[in-house]
Design a protein around this motif. Structure first.
Motif, mmCIF file in Angstrom:
data_model
loop_
_atom_site.group_PDB
_atom_site.id
_atom_site.type_symbol
_atom_site.label_atom_id
_atom_site.label_comp_id
_atom_site.label_asym_id
_atom_site.label_seq_id
_atom_site.Cartn_x
_atom_site.Cartn_y
_atom_site.Cartn_z
ATOM 1 N N LYS A 1 -1.276 -5.961 3.270
ATOM 2 C CA LYS A 1 -0.295 -7.175 3.271
ATOM 3 C C LYS A 1 1.093 -6.772 3.570
ATOM 4 C CE LYS A 1 0.260 -11.903 2.062
ATOM 5 N NZ LYS A 1 -0.017 -12.969 0.911
ATOM 6 N N TYR B 1 0.931 -1.298 -0.144
ATOM 7 C CA TYR B 1 0.033 0.071 -0.090
ATOM 8 C C TYR B 1 0.801 1.253 0.027
ATOM 9 C CZ TYR B 1 -3.413 3.453 1.669
ATOM 10 O OH TYR B 1 -4.143 4.632 2.034
ATOM 11 N N ILE C 1 -6.351 -1.673 4.847
ATOM 12 C CA ILE C 1 -6.014 -2.954 5.305
ATOM 13 C C ILE C 1 -5.011 -3.265 4.357
ATOM 14 C CG2 ILE C 1 -6.523 -5.348 5.224
ATOM 15 C CD1 ILE C 1 -9.183 -4.463 6.510
ATOM 16 N N ASP D 1 -4.842 -13.207 8.764
ATOM 17 C CA ASP D 1 -5.576 -13.303 7.601
ATOM 18 C C ASP D 1 -6.379 -11.799 7.226
ATOM 19 O OD1 ASP D 1 -8.519 -13.829 8.280
ATOM 20 O OD2 ASP D 1 -7.222 -15.172 9.683
ATOM 21 N N LYS D 2 -6.535 -11.701 6.214
ATOM 22 C CA LYS D 2 -7.125 -10.469 5.533
ATOM 23 C C LYS D 2 -8.678 -10.379 6.289
ATOM 24 C CE LYS D 2 -8.514 -7.632 1.622
ATOM 25 N NZ LYS D 2 -8.376 -7.754 0.104
ATOM 26 N N ALA E 1 -8.854 -9.084 9.713
ATOM 27 C CA ALA E 1 -8.656 -7.517 9.870
ATOM 28 C C ALA E 1 -9.811 -6.680 9.400
ATOM 29 C CB ALA E 1 -7.430 -7.122 8.824
ATOM 30 N N GLN E 2 -10.499 -7.280 8.234
ATOM 31 C CA GLN E 2 -11.605 -6.662 8.195
ATOM 32 C C GLN E 2 -12.834 -6.715 8.972
ATOM 33 O OE1 GLN E 2 -12.179 -9.121 4.318
ATOM 34 N NE2 GLN E 2 -11.366 -7.613 2.991
ATOM 35 N N LYS F 1 1.876 -10.985 7.046
ATOM 36 C CA LYS F 1 0.905 -10.764 7.578
ATOM 37 C C LYS F 1 -0.126 -9.801 6.955
ATOM 38 C CE LYS F 1 2.217 -13.747 11.494
ATOM 39 N NZ LYS F 1 2.075 -13.148 12.776
ATOM 40 N N TRP F 2 -1.293 -9.744 7.635
ATOM 41 C CA TRP F 2 -2.094 -8.471 7.362
ATOM 42 C C TRP F 2 -2.450 -7.502 8.196
ATOM 43 C CZ3 TRP F 2 -4.422 -8.066 2.594
ATOM 44 C CH2 TRP F 2 -4.260 -8.897 1.807
ATOM 45 N N TYR F 3 -2.500 -6.360 8.022
ATOM 46 C CA TYR F 3 -2.291 -5.114 9.110
ATOM 47 C C TYR F 3 -3.577 -4.320 8.719
ATOM 48 C CZ TYR F 3 2.131 -6.928 10.281
ATOM 49 O OH TYR F 3 3.270 -7.627 10.849
ATOM 50 N N LEU F 4 -4.317 -3.841 9.837
ATOM 51 C CA LEU F 4 -5.201 -3.013 9.878
ATOM 52 C C LEU F 4 -4.381 -1.625 10.227
ATOM 53 C CD1 LEU F 4 -7.816 -1.406 9.980
ATOM 54 C CD2 LEU F 4 -8.305 -2.605 12.191
#
Length: 292
Positions: A272, A37, A270, A251-252, A255-256, A169-172
């Motif tokens: 990755k 992102y 969000i 996982d996404k 986070a969502q 990993k996935w990040y918010l």
């Protein structure tokens, strides 16, 4: 053909201050993690000798802007090293900004690194990545990490990099709409005996922390509240010297789910994590043929 280049955000999975130099620069140990992102830059080289930056369709001429400084720095280095007739080197640079300013996500440093890497190729100045990283340190301590483009343990004032591989990993990431000047936070930091430099093995095995989190969250109650909201659901920390706060997920979907629980007016995204910068992935692995 004109190409648009990524300028990725980063988060600091941990950040510790280990000393202060006589010139005021702080020694750090940090784990830089890139995200898929960020901003994008369209860069068009020319022979006018001028560097022009366009943001939101407007010409931006502030010579202190880090993008313009990076382009001019590369020109001056090319002249010093007699790489080319840099007097005529110019470019039009179009910035599409997504990374908030003063958010701790490294937007300005990332922009500068993208400019150094791409113009180095377009202008045929032929500096190595290591040389570009050394140049970048002259205008921003985070720039070398973005130039090298690998998930890394960062030490010194930003010039010592130890690339590592981490599980993606996935990040918010949530932006509390607070613009924080890094130099103001560093100037208020006090060293104590617990701030001694640690081994990389020790750092990776210990719980990750950010030395600035208490200082910033006590100063900005909105950040403290955000940390308290997210921490029950996932490992949560502030990145850099603030102001963004991130929560880590495997996982996404998870986070969502947590993102949906936040107030609707709260800014965030969000993303990755990636072990190789999106710029490097495109520049060196996918589209290197575009320059041939």
């Amino acid at each position: 053909m004109i190409y648009t280049w990524p300028s990725p955000a980063k988060i600091n999975l941990f950040l510790y201050v280990t000393g202060i130099r006589s010139d005021g620069y702080h020694y750090i140990q940090s784990l830089f993690q890139f995200l898929n992102y960020g901003d994008t830059l369209k860069i068009i080289p020319n022979n006018t000798g001028n560097i022009e930056l366009f943001f939101e369709k407007k010409l931006f001429l502030n010579s202190e802007n880090i993008i313009i400084k990076a382009a001019n720095l590369l020109k001056s280095k090319a002249l010093n090293y007699k790489k080319t007739n840099c007097i005529t080197l110019g470019a039009k640079i179009f910035l599409n900004k997504k990374i908030p300013i003063g958010s701790g996500l490294g937007g300005g440093s990332s922009n500068a690194a993208t400019v150094l890497i791409v113009l180095n190729k377009l202008w045929k100045t032929k500096f190595t990545l290591q040389e570009l990283a050394e140049f970048g340190l002259e205008i921003g301590s985070d720039i070398p990490a973005f130039v090298i483009g690998k998930t890394s343990i960062v030490e010194g004032i930003g010039e010592i990099l130890h690339p590592i591989q981490r599980k993606e990993k996935w990040y918010l990431v949530v932006y509390p709409e607070i613009h924080i000047l890094t130099k103001n936070i560093f100037s208020s930091f006090l060293l104590n005996s617990s701030n001694q430099k640690k081994s990389i093995q020790f750092l990776l095995k210990s719980p990750f922390k950010n030395d600035f989190e208490n200082i910033v969250s006590n100063k900005f109650k909105k950040i403290k509240k955000l940390l308290s909201i997210l921490s029950p659901y996932a490992p949560t920390r502030m990145t850099g010297t603030g102001s963004c706060v991130f929560a880590e997920f495997n996982d996404k979907l998870s986070a969502q789910k947590i993102f949906s629980l936040l107030p609707k007016n709260m800014q965030g995204f969000i993303a990755k994590s990636v072990n190789t910068s999106p710029l490097h992935h495109i520049f060196y692995e996918k589209n290197n043929h575009i320059f041939n």
